[in-house]
Design an enzyme around this catalytic site. Sequence first.
Site, mmCIF file in Angstrom:
data_model
loop_
_atom_site.group_PDB
_atom_site.id
_atom_site.type_symbol
_atom_site.label_atom_id
_atom_site.label_comp_id
_atom_site.label_asym_id
_atom_site.label_seq_id
_atom_site.Cartn_x
_atom_site.Cartn_y
_atom_site.Cartn_z
ATOM 1 N N GLU A 1 0.828 -1.220 0.000
ATOM 2 C CA GLU A 1 0.000 0.000 0.000
ATOM 3 C C GLU A 1 0.853 1.256 0.000
ATOM 4 O O GLU A 1 0.638 2.178 0.795
ATOM 5 C CB GLU A 1 -0.955 -0.012 1.200
ATOM 6 C CG GLU A 1 -1.899 -1.197 1.185
ATOM 7 C CD GLU A 1 -2.961 -1.160 2.281
ATOM 8 O OE1 GLU A 1 -2.895 -0.307 3.176
ATOM 9 O OE2 GLU A 1 -3.877 -2.017 2.219
ATOM 10 N N GLU B 1 -4.249 -8.922 0.647
ATOM 11 C CA GLU B 1 -4.810 -8.593 1.964
ATOM 12 C C GLU B 1 -6.318 -8.459 1.860
ATOM 13 O O GLU B 1 -6.828 -7.901 0.889
ATOM 14 C CB GLU B 1 -4.180 -7.278 2.452
ATOM 15 C CG GLU B 1 -4.272 -7.104 3.946
ATOM 16 C CD GLU B 1 -3.517 -5.868 4.427
ATOM 17 O OE1 GLU B 1 -2.322 -5.724 4.094
ATOM 18 O OE2 GLU B 1 -4.134 -5.053 5.124
HETATM 19 C C1 GAL Z 1 -4.143 -2.335 5.582
HETATM 20 C C2 GAL Z 1 -2.655 -2.336 5.850
HETATM 21 C C3 GAL Z 1 -2.317 -3.123 7.091
HETATM 22 C C4 GAL Z 1 -3.226 -2.731 8.210
HETATM 23 C C5 GAL Z 1 -4.644 -2.951 7.796
HETATM 24 C C6 GAL Z 1 -5.624 -2.631 8.898
HETATM 25 O O1 GAL Z 1 -4.531 -1.343 4.721
HETATM 26 O O2 GAL Z 1 -1.954 -2.896 4.775
HETATM 27 O O3 GAL Z 1 -0.982 -2.896 7.454
HETATM 28 O O4 GAL Z 1 -3.003 -1.397 8.504
HETATM 29 O O5 GAL Z 1 -4.906 -2.116 6.709
HETATM 30 O O6 GAL Z 1 -6.929 -2.674 8.436
#
Ligand code: GAL
Length: 791
Positions: free
Chosen positions: A404, A483
């Site tokens: 990200e 993710e």
């Molecule tokens: C994502 C990020 C993670 C964590 C997560 C929490 O966007 O890559 O590191 O922050 O959100 O929701």
Amino acid sequence: MLVLLLLQMQTINFDHDWRFHLGDVTGAQEVAFNDSGWRRLDVPHDWSIEGTFSEQNPAGAGGGALPGGVGWYRKTFTMWAPDSDRVAYIEFDGVYRNSEVWINGAYLGKRPYGYSSFRYELTPHLHYHAPNVIAVRVDNSQQPNSRWYSGSGIYRHVRLVTSDPVHVDHWGTYITTPSVTEDSARVTIRTTLREERHSGQRVALQTTLFDSAGRRLVSVSTVVDVPGDSTSTYAQDLTLAHPVRWSLERPYVYEARTQVLCGQKICDLYTTRFGVRSFEFRADSGFFLNGRHVKIRGICLHHDLGALGAAVNTRAIERQLEIMKAMGANALRTSHNPPAPELLDLADRMGFIVLDEAFDMWKKEKTKFDYHLDWDAWHVRDLSDMVLRDRNHPSVFMWSIGNEVMEQWNNDDSTAAPIARELAGIVRSLDPTRPVTQAANNGSPQNPVFHAGALDLLGHNYHHEVWADFPTQYPGAKIIITEAMSALNSRGVYTFRADSVFDYHTPYEKDTGPQPPANGRLSSYDNSHAFWGSLHETSLRLFERYPFLSGMFIWQGIDYLGEPTPYEWPARSSYFGAVDLAGFPKDPFYLYQSVWTAKPMVHLLPHWNWSVGDTVVVWAYTNAEEVELFLNGVSLGVRRKPETVSHLVWHVAYAPGTLRAVARTAGTVTATDEVKTAGAPARVVLSPDRRRLAANGDDLSFITVTVQDSAGVAAPTAEPLIRFWLTGNARVVGVDNGDAMSHTSFQAGQIRLFNGKALVIVRAGTNPGAITLRAEGDGLRPVTIKLRTTR
Ligand code: GAL
């Protein structure tokens, strides 16, 4: 033989007997500096975890609300002959962060990135038969520099390596298997030799392969003329007949032993573990391992080990992976940094597919003092070192060049594409055998990183609503969900609005949308998520449906310190885990188990301690066809899983007693689960995961603490304070209860249960013998258990 042994490369554990001082000091790098008043300790060590939770700590709740600062370490040691004709290096697996190292007052260098492994040569500065002093200054004072808890200090292992001046270089082997069939595998070994004597040498480079039982298989020897003062790489090929291919079910690891022979003398002996496997990603049908389709069912993990902080402990990592395996996960993503080497060793031998990730940011900052400040000077080195260190691990299947990164948000940002291409190029130059990905959460088809031509696998975070469009949006592209989820739960908390979904705007958008309960307790029915995420069940169902999605990594497998979304202080750890910070499953753990494992299971929620008059929303997760629910022996009906939902629901008029779920497939009972009403807590119960520990100073027993009523039923909502006393050669090194709002030190000798559970961690000493642990709570019958450490 003894002489030969002494002349070979020696790797000495350098973890023991450091002196530590918290705070900055002048002149502590000098040999003559008096450190006798400093604390004596062994590394891996994390000073932040020893601190006090406070809103004032500049890391903020996002960083775990624990202190950073500056710390110094010193270690004094003596080198004996015949080491004086040899070269010596000190190797650090990771120091968070900005470490600077001196030997006998001479400056060796600085390493800003806290997750990189590195080494320095000590040779020219060493004294023989006299004390030497290594001094390390660690500076984690500039905060915030992370979006999660980092820990501070020499939090991974340290080694001293001595060898002949001609030796295998650091991370100096690279083993690939360019062709693999059932009948044979070609194994190519590239070995980089380093010569430091300034005179060329003729040596024999001998590589022998061993199977996992240590049986010698094949060998090759090549005579090479190594130029003086050089590093040079030599390739050798071997064939393995009927190789055992590394798979998730049988993670088979071979070993290559490299000998550098200078005439009759063994100048160096170097060992590399590797695996034989073939794999492929296909755009339409996903991932194939050794020709067999495997859906990559992964979890993201941060590096902290809960109450133990960031300090590496192999057993603690192994326990985390065991829990994730029991949930059905077969893959892990090292979010968002290079992991401890032990994690990859465990993944190799336990059978996990690893997505090895380098960075959480590139040139643009996420937090004020993060790695973006070091980017220009260090990114080439840090990325290269990760690939060089990790490229022999059979568990590593993919490289991620970032998570990200902010550069992805500006569609005409001309920085994103060139950086992506540069990084992917670095990775491919060192390892062309694995795909490169990047975890992007800009779901727009214009995301510049996706159009840079840099990625082999498009890595996508969140926004499951666009998944269906991928094949048309990116024709021919291979896709992985790097993710997903960011669902939010607290273990053991049940509020009966289970049928409503809460989409929490977090502190980032404070005053809009529903606000989470002020007590910091989020329901464990799968019904809340961060606004950018989803419920576990929703994304899971979609993921399983689309064959073109090769894999998915859920956020998060296990709770971690920091990032207490949707809260800020006084919360200090995450709510995202399927498992809490102490390692206890929350209910969504069983959702994954029901979809990702074949072993028959059924899990019932909530607990059964309510008030008469309550209508309780009862859920079951199962991998059976149907579940029948009984309250005190009376059937409340059979539910079959509908097409559209992964949990079964009953609304039950509460009566105390036993609620029992009976799962059946094709009419046969496959599994049962029950919850019982508990009376007043009467006694403390300690349940260790292991009673017998190795007396090696590192081994751990994780002991679950519960309280039971007089009939032996565990009280699910009890929260008494429990105190511990230990005798024997071991220590209580951590206590936790999984409560994200708790400010009790993880190193206290007592802990309050959170929804009926707590954890106490006992660490073995080095002398074998008996250990007793006693636990007491006011008004409760105490308990003493026996553990034993053995050689
Ligand atoms: C994502 C990020 C993670 C964590 C997560 C929490 O966007 O890559 O590191 O922050 O959100 O929701």
